[in-house]
Write an enzyme that holds these catalytic residues in place. Structure first.
Site, PDB file in Angstrom:
ATOM      1  N   SER A 164       0.955  -1.321  -0.024  1.00 42.40           N
ATOM      2  CA  SER A 164      -0.056   0.041   0.069  1.00 42.40           C
ATOM      3  C   SER A 164       0.952   1.186  -0.112  1.00 42.40           C
ATOM      4  O   SER A 164       1.778   1.416  -0.980  1.00 42.40           O
ATOM      5  CB  SER A 164      -1.000  -0.137   1.395  1.00 42.40           C
ATOM      6  OG  SER A 164      -1.893   0.958   1.304  1.00 42.40           O
ATOM      7  N   ARG A 233     -11.604   7.557   8.498  1.00 42.44           N
ATOM      8  CA  ARG A 233     -11.512   6.149   8.685  1.00 42.44           C
ATOM      9  C   ARG A 233     -12.439   5.597   7.630  1.00 42.44           C
ATOM     10  O   ARG A 233     -12.096   4.543   7.157  1.00 42.44           O
ATOM     11  CB  ARG A 233     -11.329   5.541  10.082  1.00 42.44           C
ATOM     12  CG  ARG A 233     -11.130   4.132  10.064  1.00 42.44           C
ATOM     13  CD  ARG A 233      -9.683   3.552   9.423  1.00 42.44           C
ATOM     14  NE  ARG A 233      -9.349   2.436   9.686  1.00 42.44           N
ATOM     15  CZ  ARG A 233      -8.245   1.577   9.164  1.00 42.44           C
ATOM     16  NH1 ARG A 233      -7.234   2.504   8.580  1.00 42.44           N
ATOM     17  NH2 ARG A 233      -8.060   0.295   9.539  1.00 42.44           N
ATOM     18  N   ASP A 333      -8.590  -5.036  -5.920  1.00 43.78           N
ATOM     19  CA  ASP A 333      -8.332  -3.830  -5.125  1.00 43.78           C
ATOM     20  C   ASP A 333      -8.931  -2.714  -5.750  1.00 43.78           C
ATOM     21  O   ASP A 333      -9.008  -2.187  -6.703  1.00 43.78           O
ATOM     22  CB  ASP A 333      -6.737  -3.782  -5.402  1.00 43.78           C
ATOM     23  CG  ASP A 333      -6.101  -2.879  -4.233  1.00 43.78           C
ATOM     24  OD1 ASP A 333      -6.824  -2.109  -3.416  1.00 43.78           O
ATOM     25  OD2 ASP A 333      -4.870  -2.965  -4.093  1.00 43.78           O
ATOM     26  N   HIS A 366      -8.150  -4.880  -1.047  1.00 43.91           N
ATOM     27  CA  HIS A 366      -6.703  -4.218  -0.734  1.00 43.91           C
ATOM     28  C   HIS A 366      -6.239  -5.084   0.311  1.00 43.91           C
ATOM     29  O   HIS A 366      -5.193  -5.381   0.419  1.00 43.91           O
ATOM     30  CB  HIS A 366      -6.902  -2.831  -0.377  1.00 43.91           C
ATOM     31  CG  HIS A 366      -5.665  -2.230  -0.283  1.00 43.91           C
ATOM     32  ND1 HIS A 366      -4.692  -2.230  -1.301  1.00 43.91           N
ATOM     33  CD2 HIS A 366      -4.741  -1.611   0.671  1.00 43.91           C
ATOM     34  CE1 HIS A 366      -3.784  -1.206  -1.031  1.00 43.91           C
ATOM     35  NE2 HIS A 366      -4.035  -1.104   0.425  1.00 43.91           N
ATOM     36  N   ASP A 367      -7.041  -5.226   1.237  1.00 44.48           N
ATOM     37  CA  ASP A 367      -6.580  -6.226   2.682  1.00 44.48           C
ATOM     38  C   ASP A 367      -6.173  -7.568   2.135  1.00 44.48           C
ATOM     39  O   ASP A 367      -5.621  -8.237   3.313  1.00 44.48           O
ATOM     40  CB  ASP A 367      -7.847  -6.243   3.508  1.00 44.48           C
ATOM     41  CG  ASP A 367      -7.814  -4.866   4.428  1.00 44.48           C
ATOM     42  OD1 ASP A 367      -6.993  -4.112   4.342  1.00 44.48           O
ATOM     43  OD2 ASP A 367      -8.811  -4.876   5.216  1.00 44.48           O
TER      44      ASP A 367
END
Length: 401
Positions: A164, A233, A333, A366-367
């Protein structure tokens, strides 16, 4: 937590002084800085088995094992981060095999987990730096961590790995200091800040700036800007986690609804889930640090840092140094789209840099790079052990005796 998890302790390195201050890319200076870091495995006698790991936006120096307390973090070192964020990847016989390699992970300059940042005490005033803390660039973070490598006696890294935002830093280190690393691994990253990323980050900046408790960054003597940070967040979280995964998690981990904002009443499980994620995050992170890293990402420019005009000129440095890149894409992603890694690989190929491009097929977005070691480990092991280039004069790193 993995069965092999070991108890870890954060270490601290100081560099700079009043007479020889740490100088930021902006020209601002601090009379010395502290870098919080952890290491895993042992450095071999030739100091040739070191791997530097750059964490993501809200990560820390704690990459593996169990660490239940870190000095100078106030109450931010919550139970959620006691387990290392890459524990699935680091350890004996894992992707980053601690029988072979010495892994280093440090908290970013401007951070809130022990490295000097806005919440740190300014020795000249006795109060937190707050708004006076300088803007941070990727080259500043790289400089601070190279000082740490010098302290450890490491002249050249076996590899630098960054996922990232960490991938941006890995590229920065590799092109600014090509003599310091052989293997470069950007995971789910890119080589520039796209328009979509710029807009998403700007939304997060506005969320924090418009919190009435933010006070321009000088809030440490009162209420923290928790609403703004929680909203930031939430904005970012939907890019880290695939939307299908958010829906699944919301069903499995349903929070009690009924939260009332000024007028709107939270009523859907996805809304409740995202609100819960935001509330949980503000307990472990600092708004000023979030802004510094978001700003660093927004202003990322490896061409400017290297003093070149084109990516071909930039990566010509990697080619001249004989570097090899392993670039990972994640097909689902939403944070760094696969097209961004394809663009990076295109630049590498035009500069005739040795490279390999792997696309990971995952439904976790993405994780994935945090959660699915089985999709990355074979390729990382292949690279780190030197099997990617059987004709290379560089011998694979041997196990530490």
């Amino acid at each position: 937590m993995s069965k092999a998890a070991k108890t870890q302790e954060t270490q601290f390195f100081q560099t700079g002084s009043a007479k020889k201050p740490f100088v930021f890319a902006s020209g601002d200076k601090l009379p010395g800085i502290t870098v919080a870091y952890e290491t895993y495995g042992r450095l071999n006698t030739s100091k040739s088995n070191a791997i530097l790991l750059f964490h993501a936006l809200s990560g820390s120096q704690h990459a593996a094992g169990l660490n239940t307390a870190v000095p100078h973090t106030d109450e931010r070192w919550t139970e959620d981060i006691h387990q290392g964020w890459w524990d699935l990847f680091i350890g004996p016989d894992k992707a980053l095999d601690t029988n072979r390699y010495f892994i280093i992970c440090a908290n970013y300059l401007g951070g809130c987990y022990g490295t000097t940042g806005p919440a740190s005490i300014n020795p000249e005033t006795g109060n937190p730096y707050g708004s006076s803390f300088p803007p941070v660039r990727t080259s500043d973070v790289v400089a601070s961590q190279l000082a740490l490598l010098d302290h450890l006696g490491i002249k050249k890294l076996h590899a630098v790995i960054g996922a990232s935002v960490g991938g941006l830093l890995a590229i920065n280190l590799a092109t600014l200091h090509p003599e310091r690393v052989k293997l470069v691994v950007p995971i789910a990253s890119g080589c520039r800040t796209t328009v979509l990323t710029r807009l998403t980050l700007f939304e997060q900046v506005l969320a924090i700036e418009n919190d009435p408790h933010f006070k321009g960054g000088d809030y440490y003597d009162g209420d923290a800007p928790e609403y703004g940070l929680a909203l930031a967040r939430m904005i970012s979280h939907k890019t880290f986690v695939h939307l299908d995964a958010i829906e699944r998690r919301a069903r499995q981990d349903l929070k009690q609804g009924g939260d009332t904002l000024s007028w709107y009443r939270v009523q859907h499980n996805v809304e409740s889930y995202m609100l819960h994620q935001g509330k949980k995050f503000v307990k472990r992170f600092d708004a000023n640090t979030y802004l510094r890293i978001a700003d660093m990402w927004l202003r990322y420019d490896p061409l400017r840092d290297a003093g070149v005009k084109t990516y071909e000129q930039l990566f010509a440095r990697s080619a001249a140094a004989g570097q090899h890149y392993l670039v990972f894409s994640i097909d689902s992603d939403f944070c760094f789209y696969p097209e961004e890694q394809a663009e990076l690989v295109s630049h590498l190929e035009k500069a005739e840099v040795s490279n390999m491009h792997i696309t990971v097929h995952s439904d976790k977005g993405h994780d994935s790079f945090l959660l699915e070691p089985q999709l990355y480990t074979p390729h990382l092991s292949f690279l780190l052990e030197g099997r990617w280039n059987k004709g290379s004069v560089d011998r694979p790193v041997q196990e530490v005796e």
